[in-house]
Motif scaffolding. Structure first.
Motif, short mmCIF file in Angstrom:
data_model
loop_
_atom_site.label_atom_id
_atom_site.label_comp_id
_atom_site.label_asym_id
_atom_site.label_seq_id
_atom_site.Cartn_x
_atom_site.Cartn_y
_atom_site.Cartn_z
N ASP A 103 10.48 73.53 61.82
CA ASP A 103 10.57 72.62 62.94
C ASP A 103 10.92 73.41 64.19
OD1 ASP A 103 10.44 70.23 64.25
OD2 ASP A 103 12.11 69.28 63.21
N LEU A 138 9.10 68.66 68.02
CA LEU A 138 9.77 67.36 68.08
C LEU A 138 9.42 66.64 69.38
CD1 LEU A 138 11.67 65.14 67.26
CD2 LEU A 138 13.61 66.61 67.79
N GLU A 193 6.72 66.93 71.12
CA GLU A 193 5.33 66.46 71.05
C GLU A 193 5.22 65.20 70.18
OE1 GLU A 193 3.26 69.89 69.67
OE2 GLU A 193 3.08 70.78 71.69
N ASP A 194 6.03 65.11 69.13
CA ASP A 194 6.00 63.91 68.30
C ASP A 194 6.55 62.70 69.05
OD1 ASP A 194 4.82 65.20 66.23
OD2 ASP A 194 6.63 65.41 65.01
N ARG A 204 3.93 61.69 71.55
CA ARG A 204 2.77 61.09 70.89
C ARG A 204 2.90 59.57 70.78
NH1 ARG A 204 2.80 64.36 67.07
NH2 ARG A 204 1.25 65.83 67.84
N LYS A 230 12.11 61.39 55.46
CA LYS A 230 11.03 60.99 56.35
C LYS A 230 11.22 59.54 56.78
CE LYS A 230 5.93 60.92 56.44
NZ LYS A 230 5.72 61.95 57.46
N HIS A 279 6.81 56.95 61.73
CA HIS A 279 6.28 57.75 62.84
C HIS A 279 6.90 59.16 62.87
CE1 HIS A 279 4.32 54.16 64.30
NE2 HIS A 279 5.47 53.54 64.38
N ASP A 280 7.13 59.69 61.70
CA ASP A 280 7.78 61.00 61.55
C ASP A 280 6.91 61.87 60.66
OD1 ASP A 280 9.56 63.13 61.32
OD2 ASP A 280 10.77 62.15 59.79
N ARG A 281 6.57 63.07 61.15
CA ARG A 281 5.74 63.97 60.35
C ARG A 281 6.57 64.94 59.51
NH1 ARG A 281 1.50 66.88 64.08
NH2 ARG A 281 3.38 67.29 65.31
N PRO A 289 9.69 57.36 66.44
CA PRO A 289 10.23 57.59 65.10
C PRO A 289 11.50 56.77 64.88
CG PRO A 289 9.68 59.66 66.20
CD PRO A 289 9.60 58.59 67.23
#
Length: 664
Positions: free
Chosen positions: A68, A73, A75-76, A79, A121, A124-126, A428
């Protein structure tokens, strides 16, 4: 019957949740001693009184081989659509600093024997960035931050309700408060200040169908009235929640595979209504399981996904007027669950948890006993009775618009926590708790670093003194005018043939849930907006309160109605701009696509598909000249601010840091 006193406090923090206490603690740590916290009631609010099966805190991954980075983070978060990149970068970069601060204050986030803070997880979390201390994560956070604030001797002015922000020349000058502890007369306190940190939470009081604690009402209308811009006000989160007590039924509550049934209003005519839509029991059980991972209603998941369940619950409760319950005593379909027929995702999860057996309550106790205990503590035994649920509003992803220091367009007014609109369409799970901590830190740093936020010059002291006194005279007159709204020409506390505050409150809350809830229609928004404007025009003239004790509710209603006008205007403008269904809002469209043949035409919609994801809607409120409580809203659409690409060369940033903090 009415009194007004004055005092001076340089920086006022409004709110005693996790974000408010953190802002106060950081300010004090940075040397800001002329400081106080304002609270309607210290133990009220969302942070201390809400949660879920295991309430999530979202941060950078801190365990195992998970790779990570701050940029990833950011960018997520970006997004999620309609997110300003500078805010996303701050929330990513400061997530670990704020997390470890909470750990050091005593929040018991779990780590392993080597000190790694393990994660899981979330939606909305990769990655596996989520962590939790159980159902009461935000409560633990608030209590630990409160202890730190009290140990520092930061004064808390309890039972003080903010009713007006005094602003002159786009600079905050003061806060007018109602003393709610005195119920025999109306006492007001006017605090002259240079900075106000709003940590008042989302405007939850606008909605009737709500999972917010009853003590959470919000104060966004007061900020709008003062000239603060709103941002992304169309974006809320809705999801399935229990009604008594108000609580999200996410995570393991749904992964335990309970039965969903509906009844008539008296509790009869019981039907397991999901079986009427899903022909395959295993598919129905899988969708129920997914609601745990994918708890918020999401338009992207209504075309064969888990959010169909939200639509079916809405159909039973709103369209058919029935009641819906979760039944943990019996398996869905009334049969033993065939775990081998479940999808691999659900089957593997339940096997890993050792829960491939028994009834829903037995599975829930196996996987998450504290989630069962929570309801027992609130008088509900899930092993003996069913739990009534509905689709409720849960979180505002929009709010007040700020820069990367969490300062609004009005100098000296900052917004931290849910009242700040740093989130976009989706986010997220748990990122809101992190955002509140980061925003509080950024605001405190800026206030401490810049000194006097009003920007006064050091010379011309006599001219400044004259201007300051003129400002105070205008401020007192504005405060008194606001107070006079409470008693429009009458000296008695009883009026005949006027509407009671509680009656208007109930009508307005129902209106917002009907028009601005999970399912929205253009004509419904227009009608609701017209009604709220009419209520405001008559406010303070055709309203009945029986005693000074109702003054607090009177001002909350005023704030609520202003908020409704701004939010409904934002929603209607979004439709007129061609916006489609997105996030947790389904905008019904007669020629749109229907999620399923077994669903009503009301659910026909046109998904946005990110068409406006790069744009942010901002909205402001202006009082119409010569009119009492008549306001005009103006919207503006702008591009999102991109994620910055700051210089990361150490020597350059070390020098910039020393200059920023005057460490030369």
């Amino acid at each position: 019957m009415i009194s007004l006193r004055e005092t001076e406090i340089r920086t006022v923090v409004v709110g005693t949740g996790a974000a408010g206490y953190h802002a106060a603690v950081r300010l004090h740590r940075y040397g800001e001693k002329d400081l106080a916290i304002l609270a309607e009631h210290v133990t009220a609010g969302t942070s201390r009184n809400t949660g879920s099966d295991k309430q999530t805190y979202y941060k950078l991954s801190l365990a195992g081989e998970d790779r990570d980075c701050v940029r990833g983070l950011a960018e997520d978060l970006f997004r999620g659509q309609c997110v300003d990149g500078d805010l996303a970068l701050c929330e990513a970069a400061l997530s670990t600093r704020c997390f470890y601060h909470l750990v050091e204050l005593g929040v018991p986030f779990p780590d392993n024997e080597y000190g790694e803070y393990v994660g899981y997880k979330t939606d909305h979390d990769r990655g596996r960035r989520a962590t939790s201390v159980g159902p009461y994560t935000s409560k633990f956070m608030t209590e630990c931050l409160e202890r730190e604030a009290l140990s520092r001797g930061i004064p808390v002015l309890d039972h003080m309700q903010m009713v007006k922000l005094l602003v002159r020349e786009n600079q905050v000058r003061g806060v007018l408060c109602l003393d709610t502890e005195n119920t025999t007369c109306c006492n007001f306190l006017l605090i002259w200040c240079e900075n106000v940190v709003l940590a008042t939470g989302g405007p939850a009081g606008m909605y009737r169908d709500s999972v917010y604690p009853a003590s959470q009402l919000g104060s966004s209308g007061i900020a709008f009235e003062a000239g603060v811009l709103g941002k992304n006000l169309t974006e809320w989160q809705f999801g399935i929640a229990s009604l008594r007590p108000r609580w999200n039924v996410s995570g393991t509550y749904m992964q335990a595979l309970p039965r969903l049934i509906s009844t008539d209003r008296q509790g009869g005519e019981e039907r397991e209504f999901l079986l009427e839509y899903y022909e395959d029991t295993a598919q129905m059980q899988y969708m129920t399981f997914l609601k745990g991972y994918q708890w918020p209603f999401d338009v992207e998941k209504i075309f064969g996904g888990s959010s169909v369940i939200d639509l079916l619950v809405y159909q039973e409760t709103v369209l058919r007027g029935r009641r819906v319950f979760l039944d943990f005593m019996h398996n869905p379909g009334g049969e033993k669950v065939d775990f081998d027929r479940l999808s691999a995702q659900a089957r593997d999860y339940l096997r890993s948890a050792g829960a491939c057996f028994g009834t829903p309550i037995e599975r829930l106790e196996c996987m998450n006993e504290p989630a069962v205990q929570f309801y027992r503590e609130h008088g509900v035994d899930l092993g003996k009775e069913m739990l009534e649920i509905a689709v409720c509003v849960q979180h505002n992803n929009g709010g007040l618009s700020t820069d990367a220091n969490w300062q609004t367009n009005v100098r000296g007014i900052f917004a931290v926590g849910e009242v700040c609109g740093s989130h976009g369409v989706t986010r997220p799970g748990g990122s809101a708790l992190n955002a509140g901590q980061v925003g509080a830190l950024r605001a405190a740093e800026y206030i401490a670093r810049t000194g006097n936020a009003s920007g006064k010059e050091v010379d011309g002291q006599e001219a400044i003194a004259i201007q300051e006194e003129r400002t105070r005279e205008l401020g007192r007159e504005a405060a008194k005018a606001h107070i006079r709204m409470l008693l429009p020409g009458d000296t008695e506390w009883e009026w005949e043939e006027k509407q009671r505050v509680e009656e208007l409150w109930e009508k307005a809350a129902k209106r917002m849930s009907r028009a601005g809830g999970m399912v929205r229609k253009e004509e419904g928004l227009r009608q609701a907006l017209s009604e709220v404007k009419e209520d405001l025009r008559h406010f303070g003239r055709d309203l009945f309160i029986s005693s000074p004790a109702q003054a607090a509710r009177f001002y909350h209603l005023y704030d609520m109605l202003i908020s409704q006008q701004v939010y409904l205007t934002a929603m209607l403008d979004y439709v007129l701009q061609g916006g489609g269904s997105r996030g947790s809002a389904l905008y019904t469209c007669p020629d749109g696509e229907k999620p399923g043949e077994g669903l009503p035409d009301l659910f026909r919609c046109r998904p946005d598909r990110g068409a406006l994801g790069g744009m942010i809607q901002e909205i402001g409120l202006w009082r119409q000249k010569g009119a009492v409580n008549s306001f005009t809203c103006q919207t503006n659409w702008r591009k999102v601010r991109p994620i910055p690409n700051p210089d990361t060369f150490f020597e350059t940033q070390w020098k910039a840091y020393r200059e920023r903090w005057n460490y030369l």
